[in-house]
Design an enzyme around this catalytic site. Structure first.
Site, short mmCIF file in Angstrom:
data_model
loop_
_atom_site.label_atom_id
_atom_site.label_comp_id
_atom_site.label_asym_id
_atom_site.label_seq_id
_atom_site.Cartn_x
_atom_site.Cartn_y
_atom_site.Cartn_z
N GLU A 232 74.71 61.61 86.68
CA GLU A 232 73.43 60.89 86.77
C GLU A 232 72.70 60.32 87.97
O GLU A 232 71.89 60.12 88.01
CB GLU A 232 73.94 59.23 85.71
CG GLU A 232 74.06 59.47 84.73
CD GLU A 232 75.01 59.80 83.82
OE1 GLU A 232 75.90 60.25 84.58
OE2 GLU A 232 75.40 60.82 82.79
N HIS B 152 78.63 51.63 75.67
CA HIS B 152 77.76 52.53 74.61
C HIS B 152 76.47 51.60 74.55
O HIS B 152 76.37 52.00 73.22
CB HIS B 152 78.04 53.39 73.59
CG HIS B 152 78.30 54.47 74.85
ND1 HIS B 152 79.78 55.25 75.27
CD2 HIS B 152 78.07 55.85 75.07
CE1 HIS B 152 79.82 56.24 75.66
NE2 HIS B 152 78.96 57.05 75.22
C1 LIG Z 1 78.92 58.73 82.78
C2 LIG Z 1 78.24 59.29 81.29
N1 LIG Z 1 77.78 60.23 81.33
C3 LIG Z 1 77.45 60.44 80.01
C4 LIG Z 1 78.46 60.78 78.80
C5 LIG Z 1 77.87 60.91 77.27
N2 LIG Z 1 79.16 61.73 77.08
C6 LIG Z 1 79.73 61.54 76.27
S1 LIG Z 1 80.83 62.32 76.33
C7 LIG Z 1 80.10 64.20 77.33
C8 LIG Z 1 80.78 65.34 77.27
C9 LIG Z 1 82.24 64.89 78.15
O1 LIG Z 1 82.36 66.42 78.41
P1 LIG Z 1 83.62 66.45 78.84
O2 LIG Z 1 84.45 65.72 80.18
O3 LIG Z 1 83.81 68.31 79.11
O4 LIG Z 1 84.42 66.59 77.83
P2 LIG Z 1 84.76 66.83 76.85
O5 LIG Z 1 84.28 65.81 75.69
O6 LIG Z 1 84.71 68.20 76.82
O7 LIG Z 1 86.53 66.32 76.16
C10 LIG Z 1 79.34 63.09 77.54
C11 LIG Z 1 77.91 64.36 78.22
C12 LIG Z 1 79.01 59.70 78.69
N3 LIG Z 1 79.64 58.56 77.88
N4 LIG Z 1 78.55 59.20 80.24
#
Ligand SMILES: Cc1ncc(C[n+]2csc(CCOP(=O)(O)OP(=O)(O)O)c2C)c(N)n1
Ligand SMILES: Cc1ncc(C[n+]2csc(CCOP(=O)(O)OP(=O)(O)O)c2C)c(N)n1
Ligand SMILES: [Mg+2]
Ligand SMILES: [Mg+2]
Lengths: 331, 332, 331, 332
Positions: free
Chosen positions: A65, A134
């Site tokens: 971000e 959130h």
């Molecule tokens: C700082 C932030 N940006 C965006 C999000 C929204 N978000 C939640 S899970 C996710 C994807 C996360 O991917 P990863 O770290 O690979 O974990 P996975 O879901 O694959 O376990 C996003 C973008 C968030 N929770 N926090």
């Protein structure tokens, strides 16, 4: 006067239409953020845009971000008109340096030579059972910062018209969308229109009390106004639509007319939006007010997950109704 | 900065002109900073300033590889970058004194000089604060097809800021024409970089897919040659680069940082100044290679000094902005 | 009652003494931040501490505000009592996620099981000719966030007593020090003392007008009070000392007594501290107020570098005096 | 999790017990998540949840190498970490339903389960949000001399967050006992990691002075063996590590993410599920090596399933917190 044809659009559709129209009109407008392209964001607000405008203008970013918001600043300074997508308003925490120390100050610090025509779109609002990280409504922070403009639409019509204006603005604009409102429907003209920033909208006229409400709280206030009507109280509901610039005059005039005012906003109630707006009214309508300006915001707690707890942290039709009734001396 | 060349000149003449221009720019920076220190000592300058003395070869070597329309972002220690990119000393001094004639109408001061005319997106007082801006400028260049390159100058202290890696990753993914120039002058404010930097600095570029190179930042020719290659590469769409320049700041972190023995030995300062001075070594080389002689170089120095003095006089005489300007330029 | 011996200490010395005493008392207290050890910070507030407590307890960090603030949260949860140093309050922008989404919420989100007894010390205040990115007073943002406490001392005495309390508090506390005040001298007892959070201090008693002032603005308000006295107006100056918890009662009672109030704070004037405090007073003392509560904060512009411009962006003795005089109807 | 061993048992018996414990834990996670999905489908769960199905070997392999007093931090996809660290399913389900009996008295929900008793510093819904916390816990361990190790679990999406590199650098400088465990399940929400990750993932550790290793995250024995080494190393004061586990999430980003073809092929899902299932492959190995037989394993599965059903029943029957609790626990 030409006939104006309208249709019903959801809030999400209105946002998307504003973006699509501006992207067609101006090839410099582009979008970036997490999962904005094929996925069209988790809220599906941007669905279809990458198909129309291509991956060069609708760009998926890593989960960075701060980084991509900063890139928005630089891109805006140098000829693009980026619309940066921050999925949840809670993640604004990560962008504050870019928005506050950079975007908001570039124009001033450079003596008016560089400009930052960017929009940061993000969300606010609780009651989605998403818990403390959130569910926040952090627009007060941005409204506190000179150099930024802050837009908080409450209807599909306003969302479309205000977003188009925000994209054309030469300054950094933060645009807050209530997550719970994306499916709300409302009339939107077929014809192009824009809405200026800094002009409040009287959502309902009334005589006995002024309810100033923002974003998610406008529908709540309108609901409360219905309840008030049933007990013979006529509420005027005003939506400032932008917290900065703030249309002080409209708010003050209404309060002068009704002699009672309350402010309802979904941000935390302390040191936030309600304090500013209540102060503006208390000062401007001082000699007309028959009661203190009542403020209602989110309870001063991190938003809890548990439904029965979460539900009591934000103003509702019922609590607004009751507060308004009390303010009018009808206990 | 590459300047349109006169067709009638021989290649050698052109080369000579370039070396002399680079020499002059380095001297300009040093003389500029001398005047800044003087202004501070005479209590004529509001606030503080962070001098670029000792690091001149970096700014000049890099900017010589750029077009005037290319972008730079700069730092709290930014005077050298501004001069090297073509800023006028008089308007710079005016800015340092908070005068209306300054680049920012007095609103920015030493740490925020910006100038669209020379592609200067602005100096930044947040360490690492311009990494996003520079990368975004490179994005514009790519999307708008302008062919411009963006250079992001920062001190090695900015290696501590995570946002740098966020944008390096993005620049690599999107193959953006941006050069991250790390000036490793060994210290942040009062702490040696080895105490704040684990691992391997160059690897911090490659790990994010960014081409990384190191260069002796006291050797203006080496900096220039490397920059030219990396800039050309970026301009051709081959992606970002990370260039680490070893350098040294001769004076304090800012003009008020006089007693430095508690964080670095005098002897170290002495060694850099005597053995690795970028201007002295370059002068020597210019004379050895017959591009110039000592007299001519001294003359340049004197011209520059006179120019700087005049610029300072201009700035001192210039008026402050009127108070009504305070709330102008908040919004465009 | 034992005799209390006092001496004059500067604000910086008082802060340092509080830290040294708490570090002696409790070996879990440690400090980290940029240039905090040998350099003792650019403001020399921490000079001597690394010599007494060693590099294991006074730790220089890289320039990684988000990272080491986050480490403060984790360290506080697991047995240390970190005092994190953020050199300029402007850099809070970089720590907002750690402070707001983590530190402030850990206790609540974990159902009261984990605690975050950390202090974040930082600075505020303009007029140092440091321009827009080194002059902000961003305490309103933190005050907006449930889960944090916010302390804003205005004298060496308060600084010491409040900092000791903050370190002993079981919650994340943000402690703001006015950069311009570090050399201010004031009496500090030799004996140990602490000051509770949430208790306002009447810095000067008066009858005609209440001036609520925070941090850097307390001295300004006291100066204005002197000027007011010369024209026959008696001003009561109240320092809330902590914006959260906020001692509403003391503020309201004073306003009820004087019937006129103003709020002076160095943060940006919009959507900040003045709005909250003015609203609290306007509501609590509504039926006693003879004039609207007057608010004075930093002008809604990025802080300019140029001295004549910068000087007009913050309230001064003179402007506070004039506003107070006008409020009292003595034009 | 290493558990005090009975002196009378043979080494082989102990080993068998450990393997079976690990098997049971993996099955627990899978069955737990099955129930979560069921709760969602039956509209009994408020909000959404991110299932850990497919990644069980990572949490179990890592946590098996930890003491119960060691720390972990977890993510939005955190149920597996909690179970592996020893949390009780009944209180977890209660938390997922927002009940007072939950680990966080209903205040946290699926994304914020925390439990001091098992060293669980809490799941975090900010991607990368716990990197600082885990590193800070390691700092406490070092300063207080407790010998504890902290494990920071995160998805490969968190590689986009700069704060991760900030704390890795600090952990390396201060030689802190922290293990950064990156679960590369190939996708963030709806985007393949190759579109968001430039350069080389392992190099992102070494560049910051952190020992980096990769492991097949579907092979619980490999994960455990590697974790054991790195944890031991950290505990001995030899510094942090970065462990990248290749893994896969079988289901959607969250329970509502049903149609996934637009971002990943069904065939890919099928291949991981059939060829690289961590539980199936481990079962097979247990049988081959005579640590167990199919009947016993099936029995464990049935026991676990019954346990999960009972836990769900408990949670469904449990009361919500009373409304007056809403403003408790804001301050300690
Ligand atoms: C700082 C932030 N940006 C965006 C999000 C929204 N978000 C939640 S899970 C996710 C994807 C996360 O991917 P990863 O770290 O690979 O974990 P996975 O879901 O694959 O376990 C996003 C973008 C968030 N929770 N926090
Ligand atoms: C985000 C941030 N943190 C801290 C500071 C305070 N500060 C100003 S300059 C500086 C040291 C910078 O060191 P380096 O990047 O190496 O640049 P140099 O001064 O050596 O040119 C620090 C810590 C700042 N301006 N911004
Ligand atoms: Mg440096
Ligand atoms: Mg993933």
């Amino acid at each position: 006067m030409p006939e104006v044809s309208t249709r019903e659009l959801t809030f999400a559709q209105a946002v998307r239409e504003a973006l699509a129209e501006e992207m067609r009109r101006d090839s410099r407008v582009c979008i970036f953020g997490e999962d904005v392209a094929e996925a069209g964001t988790p809220f599906k607000v941007l669905s279809g845009l990458v198909e129309e405008f291509g991956a060069e203008r609708v760009m998926d970013t890593p989960i960075s971000e701060a980084g991509f918001t900063g890139m928005g600043v630089g891109a805006a300074m140098t000829g693009l008109r980026p619309v940066v997508d921050i999925m949840f308003g809670d993640f604004l925490t990560l962008t504050m340096d870019q928005m506050v120390n950079q975007a908001a100050k570039v124009h001033y610090m450079s003596g008016g030579t560089w400009r930052v025509p960017m929009v940061l779109r993000t969300t606010l609002g609780a009651t989605r059972r998403s818990a403390a990280q959130h569910s926040q409504s952090l627009h007060a922070w941005l409204s506190h910062v000179p150099g930024l403009k802050v837009v908080m639409p409450s209807t599909p019509y306003d969302a479309k018209g205000l977003l188009k204006t925000a994209i054309r603005d030469e300054n950094p604009v933060v645009f807050f969308e209530d997550k719970m409102m994306y499916k709300l429907k409302g009339p939107v003209p077929e014809e192009e229109y824009t809405i200026p920033l800094g002009v409040a909208d009287v959502k309902r006229e009334g005589e006995d009390i002024t309810i100033v409400a923002t974003s998610s709280m406008v529908q709540v206030a309108l609901g409360a106004a219905e309840l008030l009507e049933k007990i013979g109280l006529s509420a005027e509901v005003i939506d400032p639509r932008t917290t900065w610039p703030l249309d002080e005059k409209t708010l003050i005039e209404s309060a002068k007319k009704t002699s009672r005012a309350m402010v309802v906003d979904e941000g935390y109630g302390r040191y936030g939006v309600t304090g500013e707006i209540a102060s503006v009214i208390a000062e401007g309508a001082f000699y007309n007010l028959e009661a203190p300006v009542k403020r209602m915001g989110a309870m001063h707690v991190p938003i809890p997950f548990s439904p029965p707890l979460e539900d009591v942290t934000v103003p509702t039709e019922q609590t607004v109704f009751e507060a308004a009734r009390a303010l009018c001396g009808k206990a | 900065m590459t300047i349109a060349t006169d067709q009638s000149k021989t290649k050698a003449e052109v080369k000579t002109e370039q070396w002399i221009r680079m020499y002059r720019r380095m001297v300009m920076i040093r003389e500029f900073e001398d005047q800044v220190n003087e202004l501070y000592t005479r209590a004529l300058m509001p606030g503080l300033a962070h001098l670029y003395v000792g690091q001149e070869a970096v700014a000049v070597g890099i900017c010589e590889a750029l077009q005037s329309t290319d972008y730079i972002t700069s730092t709290h220690r930014g005077h050298g970058h501004c001069v090297a990119k073509g800023a006028s000393p008089d308007r710079m001094f005016a800015e340092l004194l908070g005068k209306e004639a300054g680049y920012c109408r007095g609103k920015g001061g030493s740490m925020h000089i910006a100038d669209p005319a020379t592609g200067n997106l602005g100096a930044n007082a947040i360490v690492g604060g311009s990494a996003g801006i520079a990368t975004g400028a490179a994005l514009s260049s790519k999307r708008l097809g302008t062919g411009k390159v963006a250079v992001c100058f920062f001190g090695e202290g900015a290696l501590g800021q995570g946002v740098l890696y966020e944008v390096m990753n993005l620049a690599a993914l999107w193959r953006l024409p941006v050069i991250y120039v790390c000036e490793n002058n060994l210290y942040t404010e009062y702490t040696h970089y080895s105490e704040t930097t684990a691992g391997d600095i160059l690897a911090r570029g490659t790990a994010f897919g960014v081409r990384a190179e190191g260069v002796d930042g006291q050797d203006v020719r080496a900096v220039y040659a490397t920059a030219q290659r990396l800039v050309e590469r970026a301009r051709q769409g081959e992606g970002p680069a990370f260039l680490v320049c070893e350098t040294y700041r001769y004076t304090g972190h800012h003009v008020g940082d006089i007693n430095r023995e508690y964080y670095r030995p005098k002897q170290e300062e002495q060694e850099w100044k005597t053995k690795r001075d970028p201007i002295k070594n370059f002068s020597q080389w210019l004379v050895e290679q017959n591009f110039s002689d000592e007299g001519k170089l001294r003359q340049i120095q004197e011209e520059v000094r006179a120019e700087m003095k005049a610029a300072v006089e201009f700035a001192i005489a210039a008026p402050y902005p009127t108070v009504d300007q305070v709330d102008q330029d908040v919004y465009a």
